[in-house]
Every structure is written in structure tokens, then in C-alpha cells.
Write an enzyme that holds these catalytic residues in place. Sequence first.
Site, PDB file in Angstrom:
ATOM      1  N   ASP A  15       0.761  -1.163  -0.108  1.00  0.00           N
ATOM      2  CA  ASP A  15      -0.060   0.044  -0.050  1.00  0.00           C
ATOM      3  C   ASP A  15       0.796   1.467  -0.058  1.00  0.00           C
ATOM      4  OD1 ASP A  15      -2.396   1.281  -0.026  1.00  0.00           O
ATOM      5  OD2 ASP A  15      -2.784   1.023   2.071  1.00  0.00           O
ATOM      6  N   HIS A  32       3.313   3.428  -8.831  1.00  0.00           N
ATOM      7  CA  HIS A  32       3.101   1.916  -9.152  1.00  0.00           C
ATOM      8  C   HIS A  32       4.559   1.419  -9.833  1.00  0.00           C
ATOM      9  CE1 HIS A  32      -0.884   2.202  -7.870  1.00  0.00           C
ATOM     10  NE2 HIS A  32      -1.159   2.741  -9.065  1.00  0.00           N
ATOM     11  N   LEU A 126      10.545 -21.360  -5.045  1.00  0.00           N
ATOM     12  CA  LEU A 126       9.617 -20.148  -4.163  1.00  0.00           C
ATOM     13  C   LEU A 126       8.373 -20.093  -5.189  1.00  0.00           C
ATOM     14  CD1 LEU A 126       8.957 -17.717  -2.693  1.00  0.00           C
ATOM     15  CD2 LEU A 126      10.113 -16.470  -4.454  1.00  0.00           C
TER      16      LEU A 126
END
Length: 239
Positions: A15, A32, A126
Amino acid sequence: MNFERLPRHVAIIMDGNGRWAKMRNLPRIEGHINGIESVRVVVETTRELNIPYLTLYAFSKENWRRPEKEVKSLFELLDTYLDRELPNMLENGIRFIAIGDIEDFPENIQKKIRHTMEKTKENTSLTLSVALSYSGRTEIIHAVKEIIKAVKDGKLESIDEESFRMYLYTKEIPDPDLLIRTSGEKRLSNFLLYQMAYTEIYITDTLWPDFRKKEYLEALLDYSRRERRFGIVKEDSSG
Ligand code: FPP
């Protein structure tokens, strides 16, 4: 850094991109774009530390209500990210999975997501899950509907925690041990509601584009010092 204990699964609510851009008089998309670099650093660090699961909240169902221009830019960023990172995922054994209602996205993005999942499906070092058009409540309702169908079709006899979790989007991954939320907000925002029953929560004021290796290691160190009880009282050795 010496960790007493690392989480097996880290979930992150990324956020503060918009605020980061606003503070610099830049368009929101610049936040972003810089946030993508944080994604790259966090994925790499997770792999270096041999943490096997990482889940990132990239786009919620609620995010569709943002201005069309911003939504389109986010798609483009995701598209470029997947193109650019696929070789890295293949080289480093990273499996990519999307959780959420992928069919909400334009056809070309859906294709790119499926292609990346398909190409990386055998990777084991992962598992990187990215929540896209995701809503925790929608996920639970979806699971309930699927369970009703399975019971009607005679494919499921009893409903318990173990069988329920097999109907969630996250059926292949364990529940998160640690949730990190950046930019100081103290909410779950409809993220992994069922899965986070016992998850430790770490909130930092750092905005996502500023959340890099040092900040991530601090969060992990904080987690490593906590004692998890799962509702159980630790035995008192004093008698
Ligand atoms: C929150 O900041 C961030 C988002 C809603 C998008 C997160 C997306 C990325 C970092 C890029 C795409 C991700 C991947 C995995 C390729 P905000 O815009 O809500 O910030 P604000 O609360 O300050 O306005």
C-alpha cells in the site's frame, strides 16, 4: 542478519504507491512503477532466504472502481512485469500462480497470466502468488458454492477445515505466517480472510515504493522475535 525463525509464507498488502507519487507531485502511476522495483527486491530477498511462499496483493476486486486510466496502466505494468520476469523465474525456480477472479481481466492479460503459470508450474524453490481481482469474501462464497455442488454430486461427504481449504484459491499453499502491510493502514482489506486466522501482522509506515531489502529484513526480524501461541498456553516450567 541472524534470524531465530523465518516464516514459511509471507503475505504482503503493498500500500501507499499513490501517496508516494503525490508527495513528489508525480502521477499515481509513477508510484506503481517504483512499486514494481520493490516487488522485484522482495521476491529476490525471499528466494535468497529460502522462504518458500510469498503472496502479494496486487489488485483487489475493489480496485476496479479506480479511474479507468489507472486500471489500464496497472494492467500494462503487470503485463510488462510478467514478460520481463519470466526468464528470471525460470532461472531461479520460481513458480508463479495467480489467485483471484482472473476471468475479470481482458483476454490478453488472462493469456499472459496463464502462460506464466504454465511455464513455471514445475518450479519448486519459491511459489510467488499474486492476488489479482481478489476478494476474500468472494473466495469464501465461491468455495461454499463449489462445496454444495460437490456434496450434491456425491463427491464430498463431510465438510471440515481440511476439506474446506481444498476449495479455496490457495489450496496449494499453506496459510501465511506473516502479513506485512505498508503505509500504516491497520486493515485486512478483504485479503485472505479465511487463511489469516493465526497470521502475525506487521504494519510499517513505510510506503510500498520505499519498502526495499532493509525494510523487509526488519519485518522478518520482528517476526523472528515473536512467540506464536495458536491459542495454546505455554507450559509453565516453574510448576
Ligand atoms: C496500493 O497503492 C497499490 C496497488 C493497488 C497496486 C499494487 C501494484 C503494484 C505494486 C504493481 C503491480 C504488481 C505486480 C506484482 C506486478 P495505492 O495506489 O492504493 O496507494 P495509496 O493508498 O497511497 O493511494
